[in-house]
Design a protein around this motif. Structure first.
Motif, PDB file in Angstrom:
ATOM      1  N   LEU A 172       8.409  -2.476  -7.414  1.00  0.00           N
ATOM      2  CA  LEU A 172       8.925  -1.383  -7.952  1.00  0.00           C
ATOM      3  C   LEU A 172       9.792  -1.523  -9.090  1.00  0.00           C
ATOM      4  CD1 LEU A 172       9.973   1.470  -7.285  1.00  0.00           C
ATOM      5  CD2 LEU A 172      11.759   0.514  -6.047  1.00  0.00           C
ATOM      6  N   LYS A 173      10.701  -2.470  -9.398  1.00  0.00           N
ATOM      7  CA  LYS A 173      11.251  -2.683 -10.665  1.00  0.00           C
ATOM      8  C   LYS A 173      10.467  -2.881 -12.054  1.00  0.00           C
ATOM      9  CE  LYS A 173      14.844  -5.653 -10.119  1.00  0.00           C
ATOM     10  NZ  LYS A 173      15.152  -6.708  -9.468  1.00  0.00           N
ATOM     11  N   VAL A 174       9.343  -3.554 -11.719  1.00  0.00           N
ATOM     12  CA  VAL A 174       8.497  -3.862 -12.595  1.00  0.00           C
ATOM     13  C   VAL A 174       7.637  -2.664 -13.332  1.00  0.00           C
ATOM     14  CG1 VAL A 174       6.213  -5.103 -13.551  1.00  0.00           C
ATOM     15  CG2 VAL A 174       8.122  -6.283 -12.493  1.00  0.00           C
ATOM     16  N   ARG A 175       7.047  -1.881 -12.244  1.00  0.00           N
ATOM     17  CA  ARG A 175       6.747  -0.594 -12.697  1.00  0.00           C
ATOM     18  C   ARG A 175       7.242   0.370 -13.102  1.00  0.00           C
ATOM     19  NH1 ARG A 175       2.953   1.308 -14.974  1.00  0.00           N
ATOM     20  NH2 ARG A 175       1.663   3.355 -14.102  1.00  0.00           N
ATOM     21  N   VAL A 194      11.115   4.452 -16.679  1.00  0.00           N
ATOM     22  CA  VAL A 194      11.995   5.358 -16.045  1.00  0.00           C
ATOM     23  C   VAL A 194      13.232   4.494 -15.598  1.00  0.00           C
ATOM     24  CG1 VAL A 194      10.179   6.914 -15.188  1.00  0.00           C
ATOM     25  CG2 VAL A 194      10.669   4.821 -13.766  1.00  0.00           C
ATOM     26  N   PRO A 195      14.434   5.204 -15.414  1.00  0.00           N
ATOM     27  CA  PRO A 195      15.764   4.595 -14.713  1.00  0.00           C
ATOM     28  C   PRO A 195      15.561   4.087 -13.490  1.00  0.00           C
ATOM     29  CG  PRO A 195      16.228   6.757 -15.155  1.00  0.00           C
ATOM     30  CD  PRO A 195      15.019   6.458 -15.568  1.00  0.00           C
ATOM     31  N   TYR A 196      16.253   2.887 -12.923  1.00  0.00           N
ATOM     32  CA  TYR A 196      15.854   2.566 -11.500  1.00  0.00           C
ATOM     33  C   TYR A 196      17.361   1.749 -11.151  1.00  0.00           C
ATOM     34  CZ  TYR A 196      14.642  -1.996 -13.286  1.00  0.00           C
ATOM     35  OH  TYR A 196      14.714  -3.096 -13.904  1.00  0.00           O
ATOM     36  N   MET A 197      17.746   1.952  -9.828  1.00  0.00           N
ATOM     37  CA  MET A 197      18.803   1.163  -9.312  1.00  0.00           C
ATOM     38  C   MET A 197      18.857   0.848  -7.769  1.00  0.00           C
ATOM     39  SD  MET A 197      22.979   2.012  -9.532  1.00  0.00           S
ATOM     40  CE  MET A 197      23.080   1.415 -11.072  1.00  0.00           C
ATOM     41  N   LYS A 232       0.866  -1.185  -0.154  1.00  0.00           N
ATOM     42  CA  LYS A 232      -0.147  -0.038   0.084  1.00  0.00           C
ATOM     43  C   LYS A 232       0.938   1.335  -0.057  1.00  0.00           C
ATOM     44  CE  LYS A 232      -3.774   2.221   2.577  1.00  0.00           C
ATOM     45  NZ  LYS A 232      -4.750   2.196   3.798  1.00  0.00           N
ATOM     46  N   GLN A 233       1.759   1.434   0.862  1.00  0.00           N
ATOM     47  CA  GLN A 233       2.980   2.214   0.780  1.00  0.00           C
ATOM     48  C   GLN A 233       3.617   2.507  -0.425  1.00  0.00           C
ATOM     49  OE1 GLN A 233       5.068   0.857   4.212  1.00  0.00           O
ATOM     50  NE2 GLN A 233       4.203   2.578   5.525  1.00  0.00           N
ATOM     51  N   LEU A 234       3.708   1.320  -1.154  1.00  0.00           N
ATOM     52  CA  LEU A 234       4.590   1.212  -2.152  1.00  0.00           C
ATOM     53  C   LEU A 234       3.835   2.038  -3.385  1.00  0.00           C
ATOM     54  CD1 LEU A 234       7.074   0.753  -4.018  1.00  0.00           C
ATOM     55  CD2 LEU A 234       6.304  -1.571  -4.486  1.00  0.00           C
ATOM     56  N   GLU A 235       2.666   1.502  -3.589  1.00  0.00           N
ATOM     57  CA  GLU A 235       1.499   2.434  -4.574  1.00  0.00           C
ATOM     58  C   GLU A 235       1.595   3.509  -4.647  1.00  0.00           C
ATOM     59  OE1 GLU A 235       0.309   0.298  -6.990  1.00  0.00           O
ATOM     60  OE2 GLU A 235       1.352  -1.334  -6.035  1.00  0.00           O
ATOM     61  N   ARG A 236       1.514   4.177  -3.378  1.00  0.00           N
ATOM     62  CA  ARG A 236       1.722   5.731  -3.392  1.00  0.00           C
ATOM     63  C   ARG A 236       3.014   6.408  -3.774  1.00  0.00           C
ATOM     64  NH1 ARG A 236      -1.068   4.869   1.948  1.00  0.00           N
ATOM     65  NH2 ARG A 236       0.992   5.093   3.093  1.00  0.00           N
ATOM     66  N   VAL A 237       4.000   5.398  -3.639  1.00  0.00           N
ATOM     67  CA  VAL A 237       5.226   6.056  -4.269  1.00  0.00           C
ATOM     68  C   VAL A 237       5.195   5.771  -5.740  1.00  0.00           C
ATOM     69  CG1 VAL A 237       7.941   5.402  -4.402  1.00  0.00           C
ATOM     70  CG2 VAL A 237       6.711   5.357  -2.124  1.00  0.00           C
ATOM     71  N   ILE A 246      14.745   9.749 -12.163  1.00  0.00           N
ATOM     72  CA  ILE A 246      15.712   8.513 -11.547  1.00  0.00           C
ATOM     73  C   ILE A 246      15.270   8.090 -10.307  1.00  0.00           C
ATOM     74  CG2 ILE A 246      18.139   7.867 -10.815  1.00  0.00           C
ATOM     75  CD1 ILE A 246      18.929  10.037 -12.683  1.00  0.00           C
ATOM     76  N   VAL A 247      15.174   6.501 -10.210  1.00  0.00           N
ATOM     77  CA  VAL A 247      14.745   6.196  -9.124  1.00  0.00           C
ATOM     78  C   VAL A 247      15.763   5.453  -8.131  1.00  0.00           C
ATOM     79  CG1 VAL A 247      13.169   4.209  -7.966  1.00  0.00           C
ATOM     80  CG2 VAL A 247      12.352   5.787 -10.107  1.00  0.00           C
ATOM     81  N   LEU A 248      16.203   5.447  -7.092  1.00  0.00           N
ATOM     82  CA  LEU A 248      17.076   4.860  -6.632  1.00  0.00           C
ATOM     83  C   LEU A 248      16.446   4.250  -5.367  1.00  0.00           C
ATOM     84  CD1 LEU A 248      20.099   7.575  -6.328  1.00  0.00           C
ATOM     85  CD2 LEU A 248      19.700   5.611  -8.004  1.00  0.00           C
TER      86      LEU A 248
END
Length: 281
Positions: A79-82, A88-91, A50-55, A65-67
């Motif tokens: 998070l990675k799939v979305r 968007v780049p993520y790491m 639930k917290q992640l969905e808001r993010v 960029i998403v770290l």
């Protein structure tokens, strides 16, 4: 005012702990780009879907960029799939480091959410150091300076207090003593054995500038005193230099140093002092 050459980007920092690691890594990377400014979005304590969905909603609204540092595999994968779907780049900032440790040490790591913030002996050492440092700020409680790890000396506006607090957060008990004209030093300062005594100085121009700004902030900008007199300040600095030279104390010029750089130099001096002590035993 924004420079015509400056540009902005969104930086999303997602953590299941405090997010301090991400903030430090993100800012260190951003510092390499002089004309690019990050708009930080910090999401600490993300420990449920639930917290992640808001993010994810925020990331979708403000792509960038998403770290992340996330221990829970299911949350991490979501998070990675979305992020891939949004393009968007993520790491994971810790994954490469953990992989290196694993290849060297062997075996599987046992991740713990917020493990670096656990209430262990190191944590309580930092709390003890912070308590000591606060009580020994600006020349207070000088009778037990021998209990300090570091004693900082310097004229007004050489960043003694913030440097002391930064060191204390590293578990280093730090006292600081102001060098004030016509005010005698604590009687025990030149006979200290256990602490590392370090002098802090800056250029007269820099100190005068800071002091003038301080007086303006106190609505005392029109005051004309030796506090901001160039020659008087130069004499204060010369006195501190002579004092440190006479006692063999290291002296650090903080004119162009950040608090972090000053603290790092002190930590290195402390480590070298301890190495010499071990070698002599």
């Amino acid at each position: 005012m924004k420079s015509p050459s400056e540009s902005y980007f969104h930086l999303h920092l997602v953590s299941d702990a405090t997010g301090e690691t991400l903030i430090n890594v993100g800012r260190a990377a951003c510092a390499q780009y002089a004309n690019v400014l990050p708009i930080e979005h910090v999401y600490p304590l993300v420990r449920s879907m639930k917290q992640l969905e808001r993010v994810l909603s925020e990331i979708e609204s403000n792509p960038g960029i998403v770290l992340y540092t996330l221990v829970d595999k299911e949350i991490r994968e979501r998070l990675k799939v979305r992020c891939r779907e949004l393009g968007v780049p993520y790491m994971s900032v810790l994954a490469p480091v953990v992989q290196l440790f694993q290849s060297y040490l062997g075996g599987e790591p046992t991740p713990r959410i917020g493990g670096q913030h656990s209430l262990d002996a190191s944590y309580f050492k930092r709390i003890d150091a912070l308590n000591f440092t606060v009580m020994h700020d600006d020349g207070h409680m000088t009778e037990d300076l021998e209990a300090a790890d570091v004693v900082l000396l310097g004229v007004s506006r050489t960043s003694k207090t913030p440097t002391s607090i930064y060191l204390a957060n590293r578990g280093i008990k730090t006292a600081n003593i102001p060098l004030v004209p016509n005010v005698p030093l604590p009687s025990n300062i030149e006979s200290l054995k256990a602490p590392l005594v370090v002098g802090l100085v800056a250029s007269a121009e820099r100190i005068v500038e800071i002091r003038q700004n301080r007086l303006l902030g106190l609505n005392a900008g029109g005051s004309s005193t030796s506090y901001t007199d160039r020659e008087a300040v130069s004499e204060e600095i010369n006195f501190s230099r002579r004092l440190c030279a006479r006692n063999g104390w290291p002296l650090i010029d903080v004119t162009r140093r950040s608090i972090e750089e000053t603290a790092a130099t002190i930590v290195a001096l402390l480590a070298e002092r301890r190495r010499r002590a071990i070698a002599e035993t």
